[in-house]
Design a protein around this motif. Structure first.
Motif, short mmCIF file in Angstrom:
data_model
loop_
_atom_site.label_atom_id
_atom_site.label_comp_id
_atom_site.label_asym_id
_atom_site.label_seq_id
_atom_site.Cartn_x
_atom_site.Cartn_y
_atom_site.Cartn_z
N GLN A 289 0.83 -1.21 0.00
CA GLN A 289 0.00 0.00 0.00
C GLN A 289 0.87 1.26 0.00
OE1 GLN A 289 -2.48 -0.46 3.45
NE2 GLN A 289 -3.80 -2.02 2.50
N ILE A 290 1.92 1.26 0.82
CA ILE A 290 2.83 2.42 0.86
C ILE A 290 3.49 2.62 -0.49
CG2 ILE A 290 4.95 3.34 1.89
CD1 ILE A 290 4.19 1.82 4.46
N GLU A 291 3.92 1.52 -1.10
CA GLU A 291 4.56 1.59 -2.42
C GLU A 291 3.60 2.14 -3.45
OE1 GLU A 291 6.86 -1.46 -5.46
OE2 GLU A 291 5.22 -2.18 -4.21
N SER A 292 2.36 1.67 -3.47
CA SER A 292 1.36 2.11 -4.44
C SER A 292 1.06 3.60 -4.27
CB SER A 292 0.08 1.29 -4.27
OG SER A 292 -0.91 1.73 -5.16
N ASN A 293 0.88 4.05 -3.05
CA ASN A 293 0.60 5.48 -2.79
C ASN A 293 1.79 6.34 -3.17
OD1 ASN A 293 -1.98 4.95 -1.79
ND2 ASN A 293 -1.25 4.66 0.30
N ALA A 294 2.99 5.86 -2.89
CA ALA A 294 4.20 6.64 -3.22
C ALA A 294 4.35 6.79 -4.73
CB ALA A 294 5.43 5.96 -2.61
N LEU A 295 4.05 5.73 -5.48
CA LEU A 295 4.14 5.80 -6.93
C LEU A 295 3.14 6.80 -7.50
CD1 LEU A 295 4.61 2.03 -7.87
CD2 LEU A 295 6.27 3.86 -8.19
N LYS A 296 1.93 6.81 -6.95
CA LYS A 296 0.91 7.77 -7.41
C LYS A 296 1.38 9.20 -7.16
CE LYS A 296 -3.05 4.70 -6.74
NZ LYS A 296 -4.30 4.45 -5.94
N LYS A 297 1.93 9.46 -5.96
CA LYS A 297 2.43 10.80 -5.63
C LYS A 297 3.60 11.18 -6.54
CE LYS A 297 1.11 10.58 -0.73
NZ LYS A 297 1.62 10.55 0.67
N LEU A 298 4.44 10.19 -6.82
CA LEU A 298 5.61 10.44 -7.66
C LEU A 298 5.18 10.83 -9.07
CD1 LEU A 298 8.74 10.20 -7.38
CD2 LEU A 298 8.54 7.95 -8.42
N LYS A 299 4.22 10.11 -9.64
CA LYS A 299 3.74 10.42 -10.98
C LYS A 299 3.10 11.80 -11.03
CE LYS A 299 2.92 5.60 -12.30
NZ LYS A 299 1.89 4.58 -12.64
N LYS A 300 2.34 12.12 -10.01
CA LYS A 300 1.67 13.42 -9.95
C LYS A 300 2.68 14.56 -9.87
CE LYS A 300 -1.97 15.90 -7.47
NZ LYS A 300 -2.93 15.85 -6.34
N SER A 301 3.73 14.38 -9.06
CA SER A 301 4.75 15.40 -8.92
C SER A 301 5.53 15.62 -10.21
CB SER A 301 5.72 15.01 -7.79
OG SER A 301 5.05 14.95 -6.55
N ILE A 302 5.87 14.51 -10.89
CA ILE A 302 6.61 14.63 -12.15
C ILE A 302 5.76 15.33 -13.20
CG2 ILE A 302 7.58 13.29 -14.06
CD1 ILE A 302 8.53 11.25 -12.02
N ALA A 303 4.45 15.05 -13.22
CA ALA A 303 3.56 15.70 -14.18
C ALA A 303 3.48 17.20 -13.94
CB ALA A 303 2.16 15.08 -14.09
N LEU A 304 3.51 17.60 -12.68
CA LEU A 304 3.46 19.04 -12.34
C LEU A 304 4.76 19.73 -12.69
CD1 LEU A 304 1.60 18.88 -8.90
CD2 LEU A 304 0.68 19.68 -11.09
N LEU A 305 5.89 19.00 -12.57
CA LEU A 305 7.19 19.59 -12.86
C LEU A 305 7.46 19.69 -14.37
CD1 LEU A 305 9.35 17.77 -10.14
CD2 LEU A 305 8.75 20.21 -10.19
N ALA A 306 6.76 18.85 -15.16
CA ALA A 306 7.00 18.82 -16.61
C ALA A 306 6.62 20.12 -17.27
CB ALA A 306 6.23 17.67 -17.21
#
Length: 288
Positions: A271-288
């Protein structure tokens, strides 16, 4: 069970003397309905090897008849017959006498399927038909043409309607059927500039070593890594550690190993891994 090994070599693999092969298989008697049923039952119920051999050799003339209808593709007739024989063997192996149909009716699909695959693999260096609609067009388009030359728009629409495909597929397959294989760097006369220009090596660009493209690719990779590090920095220490060990390390760590390390269940780590991946994708999309 390998049925191919049970066949007489002269019958299983047609040689250059097709007339002799044809005469040989014509001497093999055809089976009556009752004989075929008994042999099929022996094979189906008792796995009788001899029954399989008799069923195959008694239908070889049928394979040759089907293979003869594909002689217009420019491939050796003996190879087409051999591929058809493989299809016949597969059909005999799967034939169920309880269905109530003759073997010849059941086997035609398997024989044609093997011949079709052989033609598609060998007709051109590059496979010309991969999808279902392309395969249908490949084996029907030439017979659908009423004359030489390119199809008119009306003819394209009629072929598409008859075969249940799009007009775009018809145009593309017609182009493929009218094209031919070309060597990438076809050898030609040293003084023949036209031959050199027509070969793909003469007009296709090789951008692998273009300095501008290499610099651009390196900059893009560096930019991507920078975004990844920035996005990772926004996560808590435990999430960073889990993603690092699960995705970014050469030696991957299992959920059970991380669960033991953090003294929680493997499901909690997931669960921690899944939530972290979602946050990571969202952050990268905002930085793009």
């Amino acid at each position: 069970m390998s049925y191919a090994l049970s066949l007489n070599q002269q019958l299983a693999v047609p040689g250059p003397n097709l007339d002799g092969y044809a005469q040989a298989i014509k001497t093999i008697p055809m089976l009556s309905v009752e004989q075929e049923r008994k042999l099929a039952q022996l094979l189906h119920n008792e796995n009788d090897f001899e029954a399989a051999r008799v069923l195959v050799v008694s239908h070889l003339r049928f394979v040759m008849h089907i293979a003869h209808s594909y002689r217009g593709y420019g491939l050796p007739q003996s190879d087409l017959i051999q591929e058809g024989n493989i299809g016949l063997m597969k059909a005999v192996k799967r034939f169920d006498p309880g269905v109530g149909v003759r073997l010849v009716s059941f086997a035609v699909h398997w024989i044609r399927a093997e011949i079709h695959e052989y033609i598609l693999r060998n007709w051109r260096i590059v496979k010309v038909a991969t999808t279902k609609s392309q395969r249908k067009l490949f084996f029907n388009l030439r017979s659908a043409k009423k004359r030489l030359g390119w199809l008119s728009q009306d003819e394209i629409e009629q072929v598409a309607k008859d075969l249940g495909v799009s007009t775009k597929d018809v145009r593309e397959m017609e182009l493929r059927l009218n094209s031919y294989d070309m060597a990438f760097d076809a050898p030609g006369d040293a003084d023949d500039e036209e031959t050199e220009t027509l070969s793909p090596a003469g007009y296709l660009e090789d951008n692998r070593y273009d300095p501008a493209i290499i610099v651009e690719q390196n900059d893009w990779e560096e930019h991507g890594l920078m975004q990844l590090h920035k996005a990772l920095a926004k996560l808590d220490a435990r999430s960073q550690d889990i993603l690092q060990k699960r995705w970014l390390s050469e030696k991957k760590v299992t959920l059970q190993q991380l669960a033991k390390h953090y003294k929680v269940s493997a499901e909690r780590i997931r669960q921690i891994e899944s939530n972290a991946l979602k946050k990571l994708k969202k952050s990268i999309a905002l930085l793009a």
